[in-house]
Design a protein around this motif. Structure first.
Motif, short mmCIF file in Angstrom:
data_model
loop_
_atom_site.label_atom_id
_atom_site.label_comp_id
_atom_site.label_asym_id
_atom_site.label_seq_id
_atom_site.Cartn_x
_atom_site.Cartn_y
_atom_site.Cartn_z
N LEU A 1 0.86 -1.18 0.00
CA LEU A 1 0.00 0.00 0.00
C LEU A 1 0.90 1.23 0.00
O LEU A 1 1.98 1.23 0.59
CB LEU A 1 -0.91 0.02 1.23
CG LEU A 1 -1.88 -1.15 1.39
CD1 LEU A 1 -2.58 -1.07 2.74
CD2 LEU A 1 -2.91 -1.17 0.27
N ILE A 2 0.43 2.29 -0.65
CA ILE A 2 1.22 3.52 -0.74
C ILE A 2 0.32 4.70 -0.44
O ILE A 2 -0.82 4.75 -0.92
CB ILE A 2 1.85 3.70 -2.15
CG1 ILE A 2 2.80 2.54 -2.47
CG2 ILE A 2 2.59 5.03 -2.23
CD1 ILE A 2 2.16 1.39 -3.19
N THR A 3 0.83 5.63 0.34
CA THR A 3 0.09 6.86 0.60
C THR A 3 1.00 8.06 0.36
O THR A 3 2.23 7.96 0.48
CB THR A 3 -0.46 6.90 2.05
OG1 THR A 3 -1.31 8.04 2.20
CG2 THR A 3 0.66 7.00 3.07
N VAL A 4 0.40 9.16 0.00
CA VAL A 4 1.11 10.42 -0.19
C VAL A 4 0.62 11.41 0.86
O VAL A 4 -0.58 11.60 1.03
CB VAL A 4 0.84 10.99 -1.61
CG1 VAL A 4 1.51 12.34 -1.77
CG2 VAL A 4 1.33 10.03 -2.68
N MET A 5 1.57 12.05 1.57
CA MET A 5 1.20 12.97 2.63
C MET A 5 2.09 14.19 2.60
O MET A 5 3.25 14.13 2.17
CB MET A 5 1.33 12.29 4.01
CG MET A 5 0.48 11.05 4.19
SD MET A 5 0.66 10.30 5.82
CE MET A 5 -0.14 11.54 6.86
N ASP A 6 1.55 15.33 3.05
CA ASP A 6 2.35 16.53 3.23
C ASP A 6 2.99 16.50 4.62
O ASP A 6 2.40 16.00 5.58
CB ASP A 6 1.48 17.78 3.09
CG ASP A 6 1.11 18.06 1.64
OD1 ASP A 6 1.77 17.49 0.75
OD2 ASP A 6 0.16 18.83 1.41
N ALA A 7 4.18 17.09 4.72
CA ALA A 7 4.91 17.07 5.99
C ALA A 7 4.35 18.05 7.01
O ALA A 7 4.69 17.99 8.19
CB ALA A 7 6.39 17.37 5.74
N ASP A 8 3.49 18.97 6.57
CA ASP A 8 3.03 20.05 7.46
C ASP A 8 1.86 19.66 8.35
O ASP A 8 1.30 20.50 9.07
CB ASP A 8 2.65 21.29 6.63
CG ASP A 8 1.60 20.98 5.56
OD1 ASP A 8 0.93 19.93 5.68
OD2 ASP A 8 1.46 21.78 4.62
N LEU A 9 1.45 18.38 8.30
CA LEU A 9 0.35 17.84 9.12
C LEU A 9 -1.01 18.42 8.77
O LEU A 9 -1.96 18.31 9.55
CB LEU A 9 0.63 18.03 10.62
CG LEU A 9 1.71 17.12 11.21
CD1 LEU A 9 1.90 17.40 12.69
CD2 LEU A 9 1.37 15.64 10.98
N GLN A 10 -1.13 19.02 7.58
CA GLN A 10 -2.46 19.36 7.10
C GLN A 10 -3.21 18.09 6.67
O GLN A 10 -4.43 18.11 6.52
CB GLN A 10 -2.37 20.35 5.94
CG GLN A 10 -2.01 21.76 6.38
CD GLN A 10 -2.12 22.77 5.24
OE1 GLN A 10 -1.44 22.67 4.23
NE2 GLN A 10 -2.98 23.76 5.42
N ASP A 11 -2.45 17.02 6.45
CA ASP A 11 -3.03 15.71 6.20
C ASP A 11 -2.97 14.92 7.51
O ASP A 11 -1.90 14.48 7.92
CB ASP A 11 -2.24 14.96 5.12
CG ASP A 11 -2.24 15.69 3.79
OD1 ASP A 11 -3.22 16.40 3.51
OD2 ASP A 11 -1.25 15.56 3.04
#
Length: 308
Positions: A90-100
């Motif tokens: 499984l793969i996820t994409v996330m922003d480092a700023d914790l808006q996700d």
């Protein structure tokens, strides 16, 4: 046990990497009996100490890795590099700023287990966002869904959990001019969305200005719709019809009333109008030609200077 690869594009995120890892590792602990977490940070030519922080955390945690570009290539390049490096089930994409919000991964994984191929996230509202940015964002989604056959969900984030099959399908799309929001939708598959309240950055400032977002939205129009070209064509056709009507009016007036139409202002106005339409059409066509030009060069989307 399945492996989860977390792709995190970074540009000047030295202040957010540690808070991001702390928050995500709490979720990792809760899901330790379900998933093996693996982090892939992509440093997109940051000007601050992002690379130093990534070297530090990569040395501290065995499941943290990073790629560092030779210069800033843009978020699309960061996403592509991360997806190509990810080897998880499984793969996820996330922003480092914790808006996700990392805690959403629990709910997203549950939906994957139900049988969905992709579980995306979307903001339930745009609280805290400047009014003009919200207005243009809503207009973009309304317009792109009118002129494109690829549906894009209003408020959808890049933060999504995908199966290996979905990511492999995305990587089969070899175009250089990438618009990931559209590519994620174009590949299809069974998709579910999880809504959440809008969040502010945990630290630092966003690198996305209004104008950079506007340019990014224009890429979306060009990459996923022929409507701008149709606009140029129909504008030209409309101007041609108007000119024929104008010629007919002048000829009929001359034959029935006599004399000519006085005044240079109307003539100049018509010339400027036709000239403006021509420049508009040339500009739109030129934009598409520029995209073709960049594709035919076959340059790499990114260059990696360092891995860890």
């Amino acid at each position: 046990m399945k492996k989860l690869s977390i792709v995190v594009p970074c540009y000047n995120e030295e202040l957010t990497i540690h808070p991001f890892l702390e928050a995500t590792q709490k979720v990792e602990a809760q899901m330790a009996d379900q998933l093996i977490f693996d982090y892939i940070f992509v440093n997109d030519g940051s000007k601050d100490k992002t690379l130093e922080v990534l070297r530090q955390v990569a040395g501290q945690f065995e499941n943290v890795h990073y790629l560092s570009f030779s210069r800033n290539f843009g978020k699309e390049a960061g996403l592509l590099a991360g997806l190509e490096a990810a080897d998880g089930d499984l793969i996820t994409v996330m922003d480092a700023d914790l808006q996700d919000p990392p805690e959403l991964l629990i709910e997203m994984f549950a939906k994957i287990e139900e049988g969905y191929d992709v579980v995306g996230t979307r903001r339930a509202d745009r609280k805290g966002e400047p009014f003009i940015r919200s207005l243009f964002a809503k207009t973009f989604y309304w317009l792109i869904n009118k002129i494109s056959s690829t549906e894009m969900v209003d408020g959808a984030r890049d933060f999504r959990l995908m199966t290996r099959q979905v990511v492999d399908s995305i990587l089969e799309l070899k175009e250089v001019n990438r618009f990931s929001k559209g590519l994620f939708s174009w590949v299809g598959f069974d998709v579910a969305y999880v809504a959440y309240e809008n969040r502010e950055r945990v630290a630092g400032e966003t690198s996305w200005s209004f104008w950079s977002l506007l340019r990014y939205s224009m890429d979306g129009f060009i990459n996923f719709s022929e409507a701008p070209l149709n606009l140029a064509m129909w504008s030209g056709a409309g101007a041609f019809v108007l000119s024929l009507l104008g010629i007919a009016f002048v000829v009929i007036r001359k034959l029935t009333i006599g004399g000519s139409i006085a005044g240079w202002a109307s003539t100049v106005t018509i010339i400027l109008f036709i000239g403006g339409l021509q420049l508009l059409a040339l500009g739109i066509i030129g934009k598409y030609i520029a995209k073709i030009f960049l594709e035919t060069k076959k340059r790499p989307v990114y260059l990696i200077k360092e891995k860890g």
